[in-house]
Design a protein around this motif. Structure first.
Motif, PDB file in Angstrom:
ATOM      1  N   GLU A  77     -14.416  -2.927 -13.978  1.00 27.06           N
ATOM      2  CA  GLU A  77     -13.815  -3.200 -12.502  1.00 27.06           C
ATOM      3  C   GLU A  77     -12.862  -1.877 -12.786  1.00 27.06           C
ATOM      4  O   GLU A  77     -12.086  -1.683 -13.359  1.00 27.06           O
ATOM      5  N   PHE A  78     -12.915  -1.232 -11.515  1.00 29.71           N
ATOM      6  CA  PHE A  78     -12.184  -0.221 -11.245  1.00 29.71           C
ATOM      7  C   PHE A  78     -11.127  -0.481  -9.956  1.00 29.71           C
ATOM      8  O   PHE A  78     -11.586  -0.890  -8.944  1.00 29.71           O
ATOM      9  N   THR A  79      -9.937  -0.388 -10.388  1.00 32.41           N
ATOM     10  CA  THR A  79      -8.747  -0.682  -9.050  1.00 32.41           C
ATOM     11  C   THR A  79      -7.621   0.548  -9.252  1.00 32.41           C
ATOM     12  O   THR A  79      -7.718   1.272 -10.066  1.00 32.41           O
ATOM     13  N   ILE A  80      -6.982   0.355  -8.394  1.00 34.69           N
ATOM     14  CA  ILE A  80      -5.813   1.335  -8.319  1.00 34.69           C
ATOM     15  C   ILE A  80      -4.545   0.763  -8.957  1.00 34.69           C
ATOM     16  O   ILE A  80      -4.720  -0.436  -8.936  1.00 34.69           O
ATOM     17  N   SER A  81      -3.688   1.556  -9.399  1.00 41.19           N
ATOM     18  CA  SER A  81      -2.556   0.603  -9.934  1.00 41.19           C
ATOM     19  C   SER A  81      -1.618  -0.246  -9.126  1.00 41.19           C
ATOM     20  O   SER A  81      -2.009  -0.120  -7.909  1.00 41.19           O
ATOM     21  N   SER A  82      -1.091  -0.929  -9.780  1.00 41.79           N
ATOM     22  CA  SER A  82      -0.293  -2.017  -8.961  1.00 41.79           C
ATOM     23  C   SER A  82       1.067  -1.391  -8.385  1.00 41.79           C
ATOM     24  O   SER A  82       1.259  -1.819  -7.160  1.00 41.79           O
ATOM     25  N   PHE A  83       1.535  -0.296  -8.897  1.00 40.76           N
ATOM     26  CA  PHE A  83       2.450   0.587  -8.113  1.00 40.76           C
ATOM     27  C   PHE A  83       2.053   0.904  -6.969  1.00 40.76           C
ATOM     28  O   PHE A  83       2.615   0.822  -5.958  1.00 40.76           O
ATOM     29  N   PHE A  88       1.338   1.284  -0.971  1.00 38.78           N
ATOM     30  CA  PHE A  88       0.698   1.260   0.296  1.00 38.78           C
ATOM     31  C   PHE A  88       1.056   0.002   1.229  1.00 38.78           C
ATOM     32  O   PHE A  88       0.973   0.429   2.357  1.00 38.78           O
ATOM     33  N   LEU A  89       1.572  -1.076   0.811  1.00 35.49           N
ATOM     34  CA  LEU A  89       1.878  -2.159   1.516  1.00 35.49           C
ATOM     35  C   LEU A  89       3.272  -2.010   2.034  1.00 35.49           C
ATOM     36  O   LEU A  89       3.388  -2.159   3.474  1.00 35.49           O
ATOM     37  N   LEU A  90       4.021  -1.096   1.445  1.00 37.99           N
ATOM     38  CA  LEU A  90       5.310  -0.777   2.106  1.00 37.99           C
ATOM     39  C   LEU A  90       5.242   0.227   3.197  1.00 37.99           C
ATOM     40  O   LEU A  90       5.523   0.167   4.298  1.00 37.99           O
ATOM     41  N   ILE A  91       3.995   1.340   3.042  1.00 40.45           N
ATOM     42  CA  ILE A  91       3.693   2.183   3.923  1.00 40.45           C
ATOM     43  C   ILE A  91       3.317   1.456   5.334  1.00 40.45           C
ATOM     44  O   ILE A  91       3.455   1.893   6.281  1.00 40.45           O
ATOM     45  N   ILE A  92       2.274   0.517   5.177  1.00 41.51           N
ATOM     46  CA  ILE A  92       1.712  -0.220   6.242  1.00 41.51           C
ATOM     47  C   ILE A  92       2.858  -0.999   6.914  1.00 41.51           C
ATOM     48  O   ILE A  92       2.989  -0.998   8.205  1.00 41.51           O
ATOM     49  N   ALA A  93       3.809  -1.578   6.195  1.00 38.40           N
ATOM     50  CA  ALA A  93       4.896  -2.322   6.738  1.00 38.40           C
ATOM     51  C   ALA A  93       6.007  -1.362   7.403  1.00 38.40           C
ATOM     52  O   ALA A  93       6.300  -1.745   8.541  1.00 38.40           O
ATOM     53  N   MET A  94       6.420  -0.265   7.020  1.00 42.77           N
ATOM     54  CA  MET A  94       6.920   0.601   7.669  1.00 42.77           C
ATOM     55  C   MET A  94       6.446   1.177   8.857  1.00 42.77           C
ATOM     56  O   MET A  94       7.040   1.535   9.889  1.00 42.77           O
ATOM     57  N   GLU A  95       5.245   1.625   8.814  1.00 46.74           N
ATOM     58  CA  GLU A  95       4.405   1.996   9.883  1.00 46.74           C
ATOM     59  C   GLU A  95       4.403   1.041  11.209  1.00 46.74           C
ATOM     60  O   GLU A  95       4.878   1.743  12.049  1.00 46.74           O
ATOM     61  N   PHE A  96       4.080  -0.150  10.872  1.00 44.92           N
ATOM     62  CA  PHE A  96       4.092  -1.269  11.845  1.00 44.92           C
ATOM     63  C   PHE A  96       5.509  -1.460  12.495  1.00 44.92           C
ATOM     64  O   PHE A  96       5.748  -1.273  13.690  1.00 44.92           O
ATOM     65  N   VAL A  97       6.408  -1.615  11.808  1.00 43.50           N
ATOM     66  CA  VAL A  97       8.074  -1.381  12.034  1.00 43.50           C
ATOM     67  C   VAL A  97       8.402  -0.277  13.094  1.00 43.50           C
ATOM     68  O   VAL A  97       8.957  -0.411  14.086  1.00 43.50           O
ATOM     69  N   LEU A 112       0.989   4.586  19.771  1.00 42.58           N
ATOM     70  CA  LEU A 112       0.178   3.854  19.042  1.00 42.58           C
ATOM     71  C   LEU A 112      -0.990   4.967  18.683  1.00 42.58           C
ATOM     72  O   LEU A 112      -1.904   4.329  17.783  1.00 42.58           O
ATOM     73  N   LEU A 113      -0.755   6.270  18.563  1.00 40.13           N
ATOM     74  CA  LEU A 113      -1.656   7.050  18.147  1.00 40.13           C
ATOM     75  C   LEU A 113      -1.105   7.131  16.671  1.00 40.13           C
ATOM     76  O   LEU A 113      -2.004   7.765  15.781  1.00 40.13           O
ATOM     77  N   PHE A 114      -0.080   6.601  16.088  1.00 37.85           N
ATOM     78  CA  PHE A 114       0.261   6.709  14.776  1.00 37.85           C
ATOM     79  C   PHE A 114      -0.852   5.791  13.940  1.00 37.85           C
ATOM     80  O   PHE A 114      -1.038   5.964  12.671  1.00 37.85           O
ATOM     81  N   PHE A 115      -1.373   4.774  14.516  1.00 35.81           N
ATOM     82  CA  PHE A 115      -2.272   4.002  13.733  1.00 35.81           C
ATOM     83  C   PHE A 115      -3.496   4.706  13.259  1.00 35.81           C
ATOM     84  O   PHE A 115      -4.043   4.626  12.189  1.00 35.81           O
ATOM     85  N   PRO A 116      -4.020   5.511  13.969  1.00 35.51           N
ATOM     86  CA  PRO A 116      -5.182   6.389  13.680  1.00 35.51           C
ATOM     87  C   PRO A 116      -4.651   7.295  12.526  1.00 35.51           C
ATOM     88  O   PRO A 116      -5.557   7.524  11.507  1.00 35.51           O
ATOM     89  N   PHE A 117      -3.705   7.868  12.613  1.00 39.51           N
ATOM     90  CA  PHE A 117      -3.199   8.810  11.497  1.00 39.51           C
ATOM     91  C   PHE A 117      -3.299   7.757  10.188  1.00 39.51           C
ATOM     92  O   PHE A 117      -3.467   8.257   9.060  1.00 39.51           O
ATOM     93  N   LEU A 118      -2.640   6.402  10.236  1.00 38.81           N
ATOM     94  CA  LEU A 118      -2.616   5.762   9.138  1.00 38.81           C
ATOM     95  C   LEU A 118      -4.041   5.388   8.551  1.00 38.81           C
ATOM     96  O   LEU A 118      -4.205   5.623   7.321  1.00 38.81           O
ATOM     97  N   LEU A 119      -4.810   5.137   9.739  1.00 37.36           N
ATOM     98  CA  LEU A 119      -6.357   4.713   9.318  1.00 37.36           C
ATOM     99  C   LEU A 119      -6.832   6.118   8.629  1.00 37.36           C
ATOM    100  O   LEU A 119      -7.622   5.995   7.551  1.00 37.36           O
TER     101      LEU A 119
END
Length: 145
Positions: A77-83, A88-97, A112-119
């Motif tokens: 099983e391949f995953t990214i590190s917990s860090f 990524f969760l912090l980036i998503i939350a900050m972007e939304f706020v 709202l064009l920030f969302f495509p950049f995040l994607l």
């Protein structure tokens, strides 16, 4: 999104698989090392490794490989590190706020064009992750041919 499973089948026994992996894995990465992976492969057949074939300051987005050897089969099983997951969760939350704050302040739909950049950012990371997973799988499969 950043998780992948893979199984390697071989004609080797569990003990032979463990012996081969232990010769290819070092406990921790050292400078000028010839090992392809760092981590741990124990005698119970549990695998916890990371690739080092592209180790460097700019190449830290490498998958964590967890696995178990069952007879002549290796389940990985391949995953990214917990860090990185928390980052990524912090980036998503900050972007939304940020977008909500700016939109409420200026009421401009261009914000709202920030969302495509995040994607796009996450798609680039996904392609990088998939590339490193494929390279790791190819390297691990080459040990058991």
């Amino acid at each position: 999104m950043f998780k992948k499973s893979h199984s390697i089948k071989t004609s080797l026994s569990k003990e032979e698989i463990i012996a081969i992996l232990q010769t290819k894995v070092e406990n921790f990465h050292r400078d000028n090392s010839k090992f392809d992976f760092e981590g741990n492969v124990n005698l119970r057949g549990e695998i916890n490794i990371k690739p080092t074939f592209d180790f460097g300051p700019r190449e830290q987005f490498r998958p964590e490989i967890l696995g178990k050897i069952h007879g002549s089969s290796i389940d990985l099983e391949f995953t990214i590190s917990s860090f990185l997951k928390r980052l990524f969760l912090l980036i998503i939350a900050m972007e939304f706020v940020f977008v909500v704050f700016i939109y409420n302040k200026f009421e401009d739909l261009q914000v709202l064009l920030f969302f495509p950049f995040l994607l796009i950012f996450f798609l680039v990371l996904k392609f990088t992750f998939d590339s490193k997973v494929k390279k790791s799988i190819a390297l691990l499969e080459s040990y058991f041919k």
